[in-house]
Design an enzyme around this catalytic site. Structure first.
Site, short mmCIF file in Angstrom:
data_model
loop_
_atom_site.label_atom_id
_atom_site.label_comp_id
_atom_site.label_asym_id
_atom_site.label_seq_id
_atom_site.Cartn_x
_atom_site.Cartn_y
_atom_site.Cartn_z
N HIS A 111 0.84 -1.20 0.00
CA HIS A 111 0.00 0.00 0.00
C HIS A 111 0.87 1.25 0.00
O HIS A 111 1.96 1.26 0.60
CB HIS A 111 -0.93 0.00 1.21
CG HIS A 111 -1.92 -1.12 1.14
ND1 HIS A 111 -3.18 -0.97 0.58
CD2 HIS A 111 -1.85 -2.41 1.54
CE1 HIS A 111 -3.82 -2.13 0.65
NE2 HIS A 111 -3.04 -3.02 1.23
N ASP A 112 0.33 2.30 -0.63
CA ASP A 112 1.07 3.54 -0.88
C ASP A 112 1.93 4.04 0.27
O ASP A 112 3.10 4.35 0.10
CB ASP A 112 0.10 4.66 -1.36
CG ASP A 112 -1.26 4.65 -0.67
OD1 ASP A 112 -1.41 3.93 0.35
OD2 ASP A 112 -2.17 5.35 -1.14
N HIS A 355 -8.79 -7.42 -2.45
CA HIS A 355 -8.57 -7.99 -1.12
C HIS A 355 -9.81 -8.87 -0.87
O HIS A 355 -10.94 -8.39 -1.01
CB HIS A 355 -8.60 -6.91 -0.05
CG HIS A 355 -7.33 -6.14 0.14
ND1 HIS A 355 -6.91 -5.20 -0.74
CD2 HIS A 355 -6.41 -6.17 1.14
CE1 HIS A 355 -5.77 -4.68 -0.29
NE2 HIS A 355 -5.44 -5.24 0.84
N GLU A 358 -9.96 -11.76 4.00
CA GLU A 358 -9.05 -11.37 5.09
C GLU A 358 -9.88 -11.37 6.37
O GLU A 358 -10.14 -10.33 6.96
CB GLU A 358 -8.46 -9.98 4.82
CG GLU A 358 -7.29 -9.61 5.73
CD GLU A 358 -6.81 -8.17 5.50
OE1 GLU A 358 -7.42 -7.45 4.69
OE2 GLU A 358 -5.83 -7.76 6.15
N HIS A 383 -4.54 -11.35 -0.04
CA HIS A 383 -4.56 -12.22 1.14
C HIS A 383 -5.17 -13.58 0.84
O HIS A 383 -4.51 -14.59 0.93
CB HIS A 383 -5.29 -11.57 2.34
CG HIS A 383 -4.59 -10.36 2.85
ND1 HIS A 383 -3.38 -10.43 3.50
CD2 HIS A 383 -4.92 -9.05 2.80
CE1 HIS A 383 -2.99 -9.20 3.84
NE2 HIS A 383 -3.90 -8.35 3.41
N ASP A 440 2.43 -6.17 2.38
CA ASP A 440 1.28 -5.33 2.74
C ASP A 440 1.69 -3.91 3.16
O ASP A 440 1.69 -3.01 2.34
CB ASP A 440 0.45 -6.03 3.83
CG ASP A 440 -1.04 -5.72 3.72
OD1 ASP A 440 -1.43 -5.02 2.77
OD2 ASP A 440 -1.82 -6.16 4.59
#
Ligand SMILES: *[C@@H]1O[C@H](CO)[C@@H](O)[C@H](O)[C@H]1NC(C)=O
Ligand SMILES: *[C@@H]1O[C@H](CO)[C@@H](O)[C@H](O)[C@H]1NC(C)=O
Ligand SMILES: *[C@@H]1O[C@H](CO)[C@@H](O)[C@H](O)[C@H]1NC(C)=O
Ligand SMILES: *[C@@H]1O[C@H](CO)[C@@H](O)[C@H](O)[C@H]1NC(C)=O
Ligand SMILES: *[C@@H]1O[C@H](CO)[C@@H](O)[C@H](O)[C@H]1NC(C)=O
Ligand SMILES: [Zn+2]
Length: 512
Positions: A111-112, A355, A358, A383, A440
């Site tokens: 993620h950014d 996603h 999860e 995930h 992640d």
């Protein structure tokens, strides 16, 4: 009678001896065949190693065996411990040091604003001029750069803006304050089980971290540099290519001017291209535009439209669309289906990277996200923690070659599983299910790059028999399942192969 009895008895004995002699070999053989078959089924089980690779594999297996034996003796196995406590032990592991040197191919689930260790944010970014902060009633912080006027609008649900430079001047102990900032930017603390009593608590803290760093990382100069430094961190961890889920929230300048999503995407592209020019053995980055799954269907419909526009304008860097945020609390994919089906009705190809699964709550609509993701033609499953509990989803994922993106440390820190030997991907690895390993939000978990997650997979989830073939297959998978074009995959594999050969040579020279 007696004689006959004796004859009978010895005949019986003879029969037993003969039969057990005969059976001895077939049983051994049968067992051997079963073991071999299972070894062939596991990830990488069918790879044939070169002589050099065999040598490296022997060394690696020996290191692993020593560390596992030691762990059994001491009853202290890092993957069975919480990562916050295991980290130091992992860093002492020889296997870990080999994994750090290994070229890992691609990191496909990131993620950014979770890709860069937080030190730089505290020690450099918060020390820049014109940085303001405010305090929320629940004890969280927000930041904003502004000049000449103080930041506008006035923060909602936060104290007045305070110039950080001024605030630091009146503190008695700045080191203490800076340490508290470091703590604000990660989930790491000494007793996570006590501090984070359940998944809801830790998810609130987790999302608050992104709210806290928001004002720092969306300041235009920081935005560029954060990304470049993040790439550097992954590059140094021997990762050749990244796919980043990004929310593309507005980036701003000191005077309050803000930029739109196109600007952010263009900036990502420029920074990534420059980085690849400066590092010819780095392939690049693609972005998966992501919105929050708490938003309602009409909002998501707009984001899907935005994703379609961005895909047309930036075909090189834009990979597709995803939804982020705590699955258990957000909308299910099915609730959002109207928005998500839109591209297909237009004959538009918008790849999805959902996603899904999860969750620990089997049988809920959230758990069924994994089925929905497949029905919606997801390219990969983020995930896929719940996949092994869904025989049909497992089947479809296998038959259509749709991989799961396994992020073990994330799953452990966010409390889906505690002992990583029990991670559900263990059963999938054992049957060679399509998968890649990723990290992640490593910076938020106190990890870095991809090596820590590879360690957990190699030592625990893959079991004792995971070896160099497992690692090679996982690296090859990361290229195969990326969004790169067929041509680019080929170049990437060539770049990777060169590094791999060097790595294998080095690993072959390990002194035991
Ligand atoms: C932050 O780092 C940059 C280099 O990336 C440097 O030019 C600048 O002086 C640093 N700022 C502070 C406040 O340390
Ligand atoms: C400031 O805080 C740090 C960290 O808590 C501590 O190690 C240090 O001794 C403190 N310095 C002073 C001058 O109190
Ligand atoms: C965040 O920083 C503030 C200010 O120093 C501090 O009061 C607070 O305890 C920190 N929060 C966390 C979670 O560390
Ligand atoms: C998924 O792919 C199938 C087969 O290509 C196609 O018929 C279907 O419309 C696609 N669905 C979505 C939601 O894209
Ligand atoms: C799963 O897929 C295989 C083909 O790969 C098929 O033979 C099998 O019947 C499927 N299982 C189920 C439960 O549909
Ligand atoms: Zn994620």
């Amino acid at each position: 009678m007696v004689l006959i009895g004796q004859i009978k008895w010895s005949a019986l004995l003879l029969a037993i001896v003969v039969s057990s002699l005969c059976l001895a070999l077939p049983l051994d053989d049968e067992r051997e065949v079963l073991i071999r078959k299972e070894e062939m089924l596991q990830i990488g089980g069918e790879l044939l190693l070169t002589e050099q690779e065999e040598l490296a594999n022997e060394k690696l297996k020996a290191l692993k065996k020593v560390e596992i034996n030691e762990a059994m003796k001491k009853n202290q196995f890092p993957p069975s411990m919480h990562f916050f406590r295991a980290k130091k032990l992992i860093e002492e592991s020889k296997v870990f040091h080999v994994l750090k040197k290994m070229p890992k191919g691609a990191a496909l689930h990131l993620h950014d604003f979770g890709i860069l260790s937080v030190d730089w944010l505290v020690r450099n970014v918060t020390y820049r001029p014109h940085c303001h902060l405010c305090f929320t009633p629940s004890g969280n912080l927000k930041f904003r750069f502004a000049d000449p006027a103080p930041p506008t609008p006035k923060p909602e649900d936060c104290s007045e803006w305070i110039l950080l430079e001024k605030y630091r001047r009146q503190l008695q102990n700045v080191t203490e304050f800076d340490n508290s900032l470091l703590q604000n930017f990660t989930l790491v603390l000494e007793n996570p089980e006590r501090a984070y009593s359940d998944q809801a608590v830790i998810w609130t803290r987790f999302e608050n971290i992104f709210i806290t760093v928001d004002g720092l990382v969306h300041y235009a100069p920081v935005f560029r540099e954060y990304f470049a430094r993040g790439l550097q961190e992954f590059y140094e961890d021997n990762v050749q290519y990244l796919e980043l889920r990004a929310t593309l929230y507005p980036v701003y300048e000191l005077n309050g001017q803000t930029y739109d999503q196109e600007w952010s995407l263009k900036t990502y592209q420029e920074v990534a291209q420059k980085f690849a020019r400066d590092h010819p053995d780095f392939i690049g980055v693609k972005i998966i535009y992501s919105d929050h799954r708490m938003k309602d269907v009409s909002h998501i419909a707009k984001s899907v439209q935005t994703a379609m526009n961005l895909k047309v304008k930036f075909p090189e860097i834009m990979a597709g669309f995803d939804l982020v945020g705590q699955e258990d609390k957000g909308h299910s994919l099915w609730q959002l289906k109207e928005a998500l089906l839109f591209p297909a009705t237009q004959g538009f190809d918008l790849p999805y990277f959902f996603h899904a699964g999860e969750t620990d709550w089997q049988g809920t609509p959230i758990d069924e996200n994994i089925l929905d993701a497949l029905i919606l033609n997801t390219t990969r499953i983020g995930h896929g923690f719940a996949l092994s509990r869904h025989p049909m989803a497992r089947n479809i994922s296998w038959n259509r070659d749709i991989p799961i993106e396994v992020c073990p440390i994330s799953n452990q820190v966010l409390q889906l599983v505690s002992d990583l030997r029990n991670h559900p991907a263990a059963s999938l690895m054992a049957s060679g299910h399509p998968m890649v390993v990723s990290s992640d939000d490593p910076s938020v978990f106190g990890a870095k790059g991809l090596s820590y997650d590879f360690y957990e997979v190699f030592m625990a989830i893959g079991g004792m028999k995971a070896d160099l073939r497992t690692l090679k297959q996982l690296a090859l998978n990361s290229i195969k399942y990326s969004s790169l074009s067929a041509d680019k995959k080929k170049t990437t594999e060539e770049v990777w192969q060169k590094k791999w050969d060097k790595f294998v040579e080095l690993a072959g020279q390990i002194k035991l």
